[in-house]
Design an enzyme around this catalytic site. Structure first.
Site, short mmCIF file in Angstrom:
data_model
loop_
_atom_site.label_atom_id
_atom_site.label_comp_id
_atom_site.label_asym_id
_atom_site.label_seq_id
_atom_site.Cartn_x
_atom_site.Cartn_y
_atom_site.Cartn_z
N HIS A 185 0.84 -1.20 0.00
CA HIS A 185 0.00 0.00 0.00
C HIS A 185 0.87 1.24 0.00
O HIS A 185 1.87 1.32 0.72
CB HIS A 185 -0.97 0.01 1.18
N GLU B 64 -5.24 1.03 2.38
CA GLU B 64 -5.02 -0.05 3.34
C GLU B 64 -5.14 0.46 4.76
O GLU B 64 -5.66 -0.22 5.64
CB GLU B 64 -3.65 -0.70 3.13
N GLU B 65 -4.67 1.69 4.97
CA GLU B 65 -4.71 2.27 6.31
C GLU B 65 -6.09 2.81 6.67
O GLU B 65 -6.34 3.16 7.81
CB GLU B 65 -3.68 3.40 6.43
N HIS C 287 3.44 4.18 12.48
CA HIS C 287 2.35 5.06 12.91
C HIS C 287 2.79 6.05 13.99
O HIS C 287 1.95 6.77 14.54
CB HIS C 287 1.14 4.26 13.41
N GLU D 25 4.25 -5.86 4.55
CA GLU D 25 4.01 -5.24 5.85
C GLU D 25 5.25 -5.36 6.74
O GLU D 25 6.00 -6.33 6.66
CB GLU D 25 2.81 -5.91 6.54
N ASP E 291 -0.51 4.25 0.66
CA ASP E 291 -1.06 5.22 1.60
C ASP E 291 -0.41 5.08 2.97
O ASP E 291 0.12 4.03 3.34
CB ASP E 291 -2.58 5.08 1.72
N ASP F 279 6.30 1.66 7.11
CA ASP F 279 4.96 1.14 6.79
C ASP F 279 4.37 1.89 5.62
O ASP F 279 3.63 2.84 5.81
CB ASP F 279 4.07 1.26 8.03
#
Length: 389
Positions: A75, A142-143, A357, A171, A77, A108
């Site tokens: 991903h 995805e997030e 994150h 991931e 995003d 990530d």
């Protein structure tokens, strides 16, 4: 600077907060098309939340039986940065400090995407006519809700009969050093919103009211104490957790008329979503509650037992780093749950996840080239097996 780091920085510099792609897929398609990939956009969703999706596939060398396909899924995003002033450097300006690459998406999972692209470039330079087909499945959702991203692409691929054999999801699965842990499965996720109805009234006259909080508590306690299953060799036992409880008007002298409880199952392959729903309803009915309950199935559990893909990745990790990797199914969900519907072997492998994150998200630069090399070694091993078959 390595080509992997250069591409990772180009991706990090694009502020692709869900559902924005910020040009990442265009950049990546520009790298893949010259390698012989057919790049197909499968964007989806309303204008207010438009999701960018890319399916890129390169056929194997011609002739013979249908080639097996290895997919890399990822991903573009990222989650919001939080207060930019709390970062040591601007979150979308890639920065090197103390042997680390800082930026939102560094771990990530933009470094993983860059590593796999460069791994494929190196692999095809050495093996221009591989025995396996290669593909990329990339999304900008995805997030977020994960409704118009990988799920949509997988549905379109299934509808036109495309077959996938192996999938590596990039991931960030590692703990301390790249390759020390891979995910060979994930638990399912099933959420419920329970509304228990009572009768609102004055707190001094409980005989004229019915307190739904008091009524719900014994049932909630029993749900929390229930052993749903005992897990198995690959998964821990299914867990049930309350995330939110809302009740009351805000006044201290009013018995509420309703209480709303949000809860979630993380369930293993020993349980099914329908079985868990039935058990919850039976328990609530036994407690005599007046209630409404809505369910949201976020994903089914999936498991890739040790086989071709797991063995190839494990050996690639050992050859590159000397590490004996740990197989794990812990943690949250990923887009692997969608891909597993159409692909029998799915694993997840990426850099350490300690800063995902977070403010000052980063990857250790010394981990980047080994990750690319692990991906390339996996390609080489699977291709050699297919060529020998």
């Amino acid at each position: 600077m390595s080509r992997t780091l250069i591409l990772a920085e180009q991706l990090i510099s694009r502020p692709s907060v869900t559902p924005e792609d910020a040009g990442c897929l265009e950049l990546l398609a520009g790298r893949l098309a010259p390698l012989g990939f057919t790049c197909e956009r499968m964007d989806s969703g309303p204008d207010s939340f438009r999701v960018s999706n890319l399916w890129a596939r390169r056929a194997a060398a011609g002739g013979g039986a249908p080639a097996r396909t290895l997919v890399f899924a990822g991903h573009t995003d990222v989650v919001p940065t939080g207060p930019p002033e709390q970062w040591s450097s601007p979150p979308f300006t890639p920065s090197h400090r103390d042997g680390r690459l800082y930026g939102r998406g560094a771990s990530d999972m933009k470094t993983s995407i860059a590593a796999f692209v460069v791994a494929v470039e190196e692999f095809l330079a050495a093996t221009p006519e591989p025995a396996i087909a290669l593909a990329f499945l990339l999304t900008s959702d995805e997030e977020g809700p994960s409704v118009d991203g990988t799920k949509v692409v997988v549905e379109q691929l299934a509808a036109r009969g495309e077959t996938l054999d192996w999938c590596i999801v990039g991931e960030p699965t590692s703990v301390r050093k790249t390759g020390d842990m891979i995910k060979n499965g994930r638990r399912g996720t099933l959420s419920g919103k329970l509304t228990v109805r009572g009768i609102q009234g004055h707190i001094a006259y409980p005989q004229l009211a019915r307190n739904p909080i008091h009524q719900a508590l014994p049932a909630l306690a029993e749900l929390a104490a229930t052993e749903w299953d005992r897990g198995n060799d690959f998964f821990p036992p299914t867990s049930w957790q309350i995330s939110n409880i809302h009740g009351g008007t805000g006044a201290t002298n009013v018995i509420p008329g309703t209480v709303v409880v949000d809860f979630n199952f993380r369930f293993c392959t020993e349980s099914t979503a329908e079985g868990l729903k039935t058990r919850v309803h039976n328990l609530l009915d036994r407690h005599g509650l007046e209630y409404d309950l809505t369910w949201t199935l976020g994903g089914q559990p999936f498991l890739t037992t040790p086989g071709e893909l797991v063995a190839a990745v494990q050996q690639a990790i050992t050859d590159e780093t000397g590490i004996t990797t740990e197989l794990s199914t812990t943690g949250g969900t990923s887009d692997g749950r969608f891909i597993a519907r159409v692909c029998p072997q799915v694993i997840e492998l990426g850099p350490p996840n300690a800063t995902i994150h977070k403010i000052d998200e980063h990857v250790v630069i010394a981990d980047v080239e080994p990750l690319k090399n692990i991906y390339r070694r996996t390609l080489e091993r699977l291709n050699a097996q297919a060529a020998a078959a």
